[in-house]
Scaffold this active site. Structure first.
Site, PDB file in Angstrom:
ATOM      1  N   ARG A  73       0.850  -1.185   0.000  1.00  0.00           N
ATOM      2  CA  ARG A  73       0.000   0.000   0.000  1.00  0.00           C
ATOM      3  C   ARG A  73       0.890   1.240   0.000  1.00  0.00           C
ATOM      4  O   ARG A  73       1.918   1.272   0.655  1.00  0.00           O
ATOM      5  CB  ARG A  73      -0.880   0.026   1.250  1.00  0.00           C
ATOM      6  CG  ARG A  73      -2.023  -0.968   1.215  1.00  0.00           C
ATOM      7  CD  ARG A  73      -2.892  -0.843   2.441  1.00  0.00           C
ATOM      8  NE  ARG A  73      -2.233  -1.323   3.634  1.00  0.00           N
ATOM      9  CZ  ARG A  73      -1.693  -0.558   4.571  1.00  0.00           C
ATOM     10  NH1 ARG A  73      -1.732   0.768   4.466  1.00  0.00           N
ATOM     11  NH2 ARG A  73      -1.115  -1.081   5.624  1.00  0.00           N
ATOM     12  N   TYR A 201      -1.428  -3.389  -6.892  1.00  0.00           N
ATOM     13  CA  TYR A 201      -1.223  -4.080  -5.612  1.00  0.00           C
ATOM     14  C   TYR A 201      -2.536  -4.156  -4.824  1.00  0.00           C
ATOM     15  O   TYR A 201      -3.231  -3.138  -4.653  1.00  0.00           O
ATOM     16  CB  TYR A 201      -0.145  -3.383  -4.757  1.00  0.00           C
ATOM     17  CG  TYR A 201      -0.142  -3.967  -3.367  1.00  0.00           C
ATOM     18  CD1 TYR A 201       0.387  -5.250  -3.162  1.00  0.00           C
ATOM     19  CD2 TYR A 201      -0.755  -3.331  -2.311  1.00  0.00           C
ATOM     20  CE1 TYR A 201       0.306  -5.844  -1.914  1.00  0.00           C
ATOM     21  CE2 TYR A 201      -0.835  -3.920  -1.059  1.00  0.00           C
ATOM     22  CZ  TYR A 201      -0.299  -5.177  -0.864  1.00  0.00           C
ATOM     23  OH  TYR A 201      -0.399  -5.777   0.362  1.00  0.00           O
ATOM     24  N   LYS A 210      -9.498  -2.179   2.012  1.00  0.00           N
ATOM     25  CA  LYS A 210      -9.086  -1.058   2.860  1.00  0.00           C
ATOM     26  C   LYS A 210      -9.858   0.214   2.504  1.00  0.00           C
ATOM     27  O   LYS A 210     -10.209   0.997   3.372  1.00  0.00           O
ATOM     28  CB  LYS A 210      -7.582  -0.816   2.705  1.00  0.00           C
ATOM     29  CG  LYS A 210      -6.723  -2.034   3.052  1.00  0.00           C
ATOM     30  CD  LYS A 210      -6.872  -2.420   4.491  1.00  0.00           C
ATOM     31  CE  LYS A 210      -5.878  -3.504   4.876  1.00  0.00           C
ATOM     32  NZ  LYS A 210      -6.045  -3.913   6.283  1.00  0.00           N
ATOM     33  N   HIS A 230     -10.216  -2.144  12.042  1.00  0.00           N
ATOM     34  CA  HIS A 230      -9.141  -2.997  11.509  1.00  0.00           C
ATOM     35  C   HIS A 230      -8.912  -4.122  12.513  1.00  0.00           C
ATOM     36  O   HIS A 230      -7.926  -4.120  13.251  1.00  0.00           O
ATOM     37  CB  HIS A 230      -7.888  -2.125  11.342  1.00  0.00           C
ATOM     38  CG  HIS A 230      -6.780  -2.768  10.572  1.00  0.00           C
ATOM     39  ND1 HIS A 230      -5.476  -2.345  10.649  1.00  0.00           N
ATOM     40  CD2 HIS A 230      -6.773  -3.798   9.693  1.00  0.00           C
ATOM     41  CE1 HIS A 230      -4.720  -3.074   9.862  1.00  0.00           C
ATOM     42  NE2 HIS A 230      -5.477  -3.971   9.266  1.00  0.00           N
ATOM     43  N   SER A 252      -0.602  -3.665  10.983  1.00  0.00           N
ATOM     44  CA  SER A 252      -0.233  -4.653   9.963  1.00  0.00           C
ATOM     45  C   SER A 252       1.040  -5.384  10.410  1.00  0.00           C
ATOM     46  O   SER A 252       1.909  -4.784  11.040  1.00  0.00           O
ATOM     47  CB  SER A 252       0.034  -3.954   8.635  1.00  0.00           C
ATOM     48  OG  SER A 252      -1.038  -3.102   8.327  1.00  0.00           O
ATOM     49  N   CYS A 254       1.511  -7.863  12.594  1.00  0.00           N
ATOM     50  CA  CYS A 254       1.659  -8.263  14.001  1.00  0.00           C
ATOM     51  C   CYS A 254       1.019  -9.631  14.242  1.00  0.00           C
ATOM     52  O   CYS A 254       0.854 -10.041  15.381  1.00  0.00           O
ATOM     53  CB  CYS A 254       1.034  -7.239  14.938  1.00  0.00           C
ATOM     54  SG  CYS A 254       2.063  -5.787  15.231  1.00  0.00           S
ATOM     55  N   ASP A 281      -9.101  -9.468   9.401  1.00  0.00           N
ATOM     56  CA  ASP A 281      -8.606  -8.124   9.088  1.00  0.00           C
ATOM     57  C   ASP A 281      -9.598  -6.999   9.398  1.00  0.00           C
ATOM     58  O   ASP A 281      -9.174  -5.933   9.806  1.00  0.00           O
ATOM     59  CB  ASP A 281      -8.227  -8.073   7.595  1.00  0.00           C
ATOM     60  CG  ASP A 281      -7.329  -6.885   7.251  1.00  0.00           C
ATOM     61  OD1 ASP A 281      -6.446  -6.563   8.065  1.00  0.00           O
ATOM     62  OD2 ASP A 281      -7.509  -6.280   6.183  1.00  0.00           O
ATOM     63  N   ARG A 379       1.714 -12.224  -1.030  1.00  0.00           N
ATOM     64  CA  ARG A 379       0.361 -12.450  -0.504  1.00  0.00           C
ATOM     65  C   ARG A 379      -0.312 -13.707  -1.040  1.00  0.00           C
ATOM     66  O   ARG A 379      -0.008 -14.161  -2.140  1.00  0.00           O
ATOM     67  CB  ARG A 379      -0.523 -11.255  -0.895  1.00  0.00           C
ATOM     68  CG  ARG A 379      -0.090  -9.933  -0.277  1.00  0.00           C
ATOM     69  CD  ARG A 379      -0.566  -9.832   1.130  1.00  0.00           C
ATOM     70  NE  ARG A 379      -0.064  -8.671   1.826  1.00  0.00           N
ATOM     71  CZ  ARG A 379      -0.720  -8.086   2.844  1.00  0.00           C
ATOM     72  NH1 ARG A 379      -1.868  -8.548   3.252  1.00  0.00           N
ATOM     73  NH2 ARG A 379      -0.183  -7.064   3.466  1.00  0.00           N
TER      74      ARG A 379
HETATM   75  C1  OXD Z   1      -2.710  -4.477   5.876  1.00  0.00           C
HETATM   76  C2  OXD Z   1      -3.356  -5.616   5.213  1.00  0.00           C
HETATM   77  O1  OXD Z   1      -1.799  -3.887   5.316  1.00  0.00           O
HETATM   78  O2  OXD Z   1      -4.243  -6.222   5.814  1.00  0.00           O
HETATM   79  O3  OXD Z   1      -3.121  -4.157   7.009  1.00  0.00           O
HETATM   80  O4  OXD Z   1      -3.028  -5.916   4.059  1.00  0.00           O
HETATM   81 MN    MN Z   2      -4.870  -5.186   7.575  1.00  0.00          MN
END
Ligand code: OXD
Ligand code: MN
Length: 594
Positions: A73, A201, A210, A230, A252, A254, A281, A379
């Site tokens: 991102r 992406y 998002k 989130h 993100s 974690c 997510d 991913r």
């Molecule tokens: C993020 C994702 O970046 O879930 O938080 O892809």
């Molecule tokens: Mn995320």
């Protein structure tokens, strides 16, 4: 061009207007059928947009590479476009809507020439649920269509639900020429619209995720009285069949996906728990007629980070990735299978890396640094239904009731393993000052701290000061507030080693959290909140000595005083929009530490 299969005038007009701007050579309305999927795959295999993997070993699986400059991102190119700058707040990039449209129109002009424009009607959340929102994404990327097909509900049933008058989020995407200098991810909350150009992406282009389900939805949630967060959602089933649900926000990278799919550790197996995954997510939460907070996961797939996924970190993910998965930016082997750093399998002797270049294990660059085969942000996209622990409530229109909310981040020293806030208001303060350090390597230093309130810093579609106010207001409206906790799996010892084993062992902490929610046990009051009495954590089968456990739970007042000093400028940037309750909680903690 196929005839628009809808009588929704607004939708028809918008599609026609955008086609006039982007000038595709045809418009294709996506219906969501299997035949359509196969035809799109076939076309993408022909052009090289996708590579078919070995269908015996990995049935239904595909491979994709993004452009080298387009692997994550791009927060600095992401804008909230509101009429007033203060409505976007100090933590978002802002542009005036008129200026944003003008700049973007130049980029979109003719951007789809010689390509198809796919029209994807999609629903975030089960089609027809009172929680759900409908969007329509226009895109010139088959990769996007096939990913959206996994991540959302798409096609004819959504158009039928939309009907002739229904409202939808306008989501316009063109990869254009993938030029980073012409890349923009624009959100127009006042117009319920998203424009994304110049990227391929996932986080920038799967606009349901998002962009809609967090940025636009957080704005709608504030307006309509609900929350878009989130957060992962998981259920813990006790042997008597009773299930309690937890929502948890982490920045993100974690381990949200791993936590959401947890399998009980050996030592707790005797207790017969099962963990059910609702989402990894995003959580949309509303107060239902019972006064409790109910949540749905608006997504129907997982778009997760691949490296490090193995049978220790996430055995459920290993199972679910065996079929119908789109792999992006991992290693492609000569057998048309995939590999990544931290996989269960030994690396291939030679292969192509995420850039498509020849790669061997142990390779180093001219500076002697290891060359990774898979991009660290490579991913998988996979249907949620393939997760062995997927909850039977995923598609329930009313979602699941939330007993506890957990915040967390990577802190080498500051936060103990777990603590419970004193109240909803105190919990909102804890969330508003959430932070993560980039690495836990430097013992003795605080590390580079990034404040990330509720893990929403990159995803809040309006002023975060108003967002904290919304959290406080939601708490007041609930008859049954979930309790709010903070966890930190990442505390280190003097050698920089993690004190807590993490992964499945985290269930031990969730067990304590639920016992607290049900008023089953007492706890120790500290200045920052309640922490467990060590004897209340079930450590059966875990080889962790008592001094280590005490260190994990230790609240160091001196470290916390410094933490408070570092929170202050962050909070002050919100000026008048910061609710006074947040500063009151901050000052109250200072007094408790004195
Ligand atoms: C993020 C994702 O970046 O879930 O938080 O892809
Ligand atoms: Mn995320």
């Amino acid at each position: 061009m196929n005839e628009a299969p809808t009588k929704n005038k607004e939708l028809k007009k918008w599609v026609a207007d955008m086609a006039r701007l982007c000038k595709p050579d045809r418009i294709v309305w996506i219906t969501g059928t299997e035949e359509e999927k196969r035809a799109l795959e076939h076309e993408a295999f022909k052009t090289g947009e996708l590579i078919e993997l070995d269908q015996k070993k990995l049935p239904g699986c595909m491979y994709h590479r993004t452009a080298e400059n387009d692997v994550a991102r791009t927060e600095h190119l992401t804008y909230i476009c509101t009429s007033k700058k203060e409505d976007a707040g100090p933590t978002n990039n802002w542009m005036k809507p008129a200026e944003a449209y003008k700049t973007a129109k130049k980029l979109f002009d003719g951007s789809m020439a010689a390509r198809a424009m796919y029209v994807i009607p999609f629903s975030m959340g089960p089609v027809g649920s009172p929680f759900s929102k409908i969007g329509v994404e226009l895109t010139d990327s088959i990769y996007v269509v096939l990913n959206m097909r996994i991540m959302t509900h798409i096609g004819t049933p959504v158009l039928e639900k939309l009907g002739t008058e229904g409202d939808f989020t306008e989501c316009l995407h063109s990869k254009a020429d993938l030029d980073v200098t012409k890349r923009m991810i624009l959100h127009f909350p006042e117009d319920n619209a998203i424009w994304s150009i110049g990227s391929g992406y996932g986080g920038n282009v799967l606009l349901g995720k998002k962009c809609l389900a967090l940025r636009i939805a957080s704005y709608l949630g504030k307006k309509e009285g609900w929350m878009a967060e989130h957060m992962l959602i998981l259920g813990i089933e006790e042997p008597d069949g009773h299930i309690e649900y937890i929502a948890a926000a982490f920045p993100s990278a974690c381990g949200k996906t791993n936590l959401a799919m947890l399998i009980p550790p050996e030592g707790l197996k005797r207790k017969g728990y099962r963990v059910w995954t609702v989402g990894d997510d995003i959580a949309w939460m509303r107060i239902d007629s019972d006064g409790a907070l109910w949540a749905i996961n608006p997504e129907s797939g997982f778009f997760g980070v691949v490296p490090g996924t193995n049978s220790k970190s996430n055995p459920n993910a290993v199972q679910m990735l065996k079929r119908n998965t789109i792999f992006t930016n991992v290693v492609l082997t000569p057998e048309d299978t995939v590999w990544w750093e931290g996989s269960d399998d030994p690396p291939p002797k030679e292969a192509l890396d995420w850039r498509g270049r020849p790669w061997r294990p142990g390779m180093v660059d001219d500076k002697g640094k290891p060359v990774l085969g898979a991009h660290p942000n490579s991913r998988f996209t996979v249907p949620a239904s393939q997760c062995p622990s997927i909850s039977f409530r995923l598609e329930h229109h009313h979602g699941v009731p939330i007993s506890a909310i957990i915040f967390g981040g990577r802190r080498a020293h500051v936060a103990p393993l777990v603590y419970e806030s004193f109240s909803w208001q105190h919990g909102v303060y804890v969330g508003s000052t959430m932070a993560s350090e980039r690495t836990a390597a430097q013992y003795g230093e605080l590390g580079e701290v990034r404040r990330d309130p509720m893990a929403m810093l990159p995803f809040c579609g309006y002023n975060m000061g108003d967002y904290f106010r919304h959290w406080l207001d939601m708490g007041k409206r609930m008859a049954k507030q979930p309790k709010i906790f903070n966890v930190n799996w990442f505390r280190v010892d003097e050698n920089g080693g993690f004190l807590w084993p993490g992964y499945s062992e985290n269930l031990r902490i969730l067990e304590w959290i639920l016992a607290r929610c049900n008023n089953r046990i007492d706890a120790i009051r500290t200045p920052i909140g309640f922490i467990p009495r060590p004897e209340d954590l079930d450590m059966t089968g875990l080889n962790l000595d008592r001094p280590s456990l005490e260190r994990l739970l230790y609240v160091d007042k001196e470290v916390w005083k410094k933490e408070l000093d570092s929170q202050k400028p962050f909070l002050e940037q919100f000026g008048a929009s910061l609710p006074k309750e947040i500063m009151e909680e901050h000052e109250a903690l200072r007094h408790r530490l004195a």
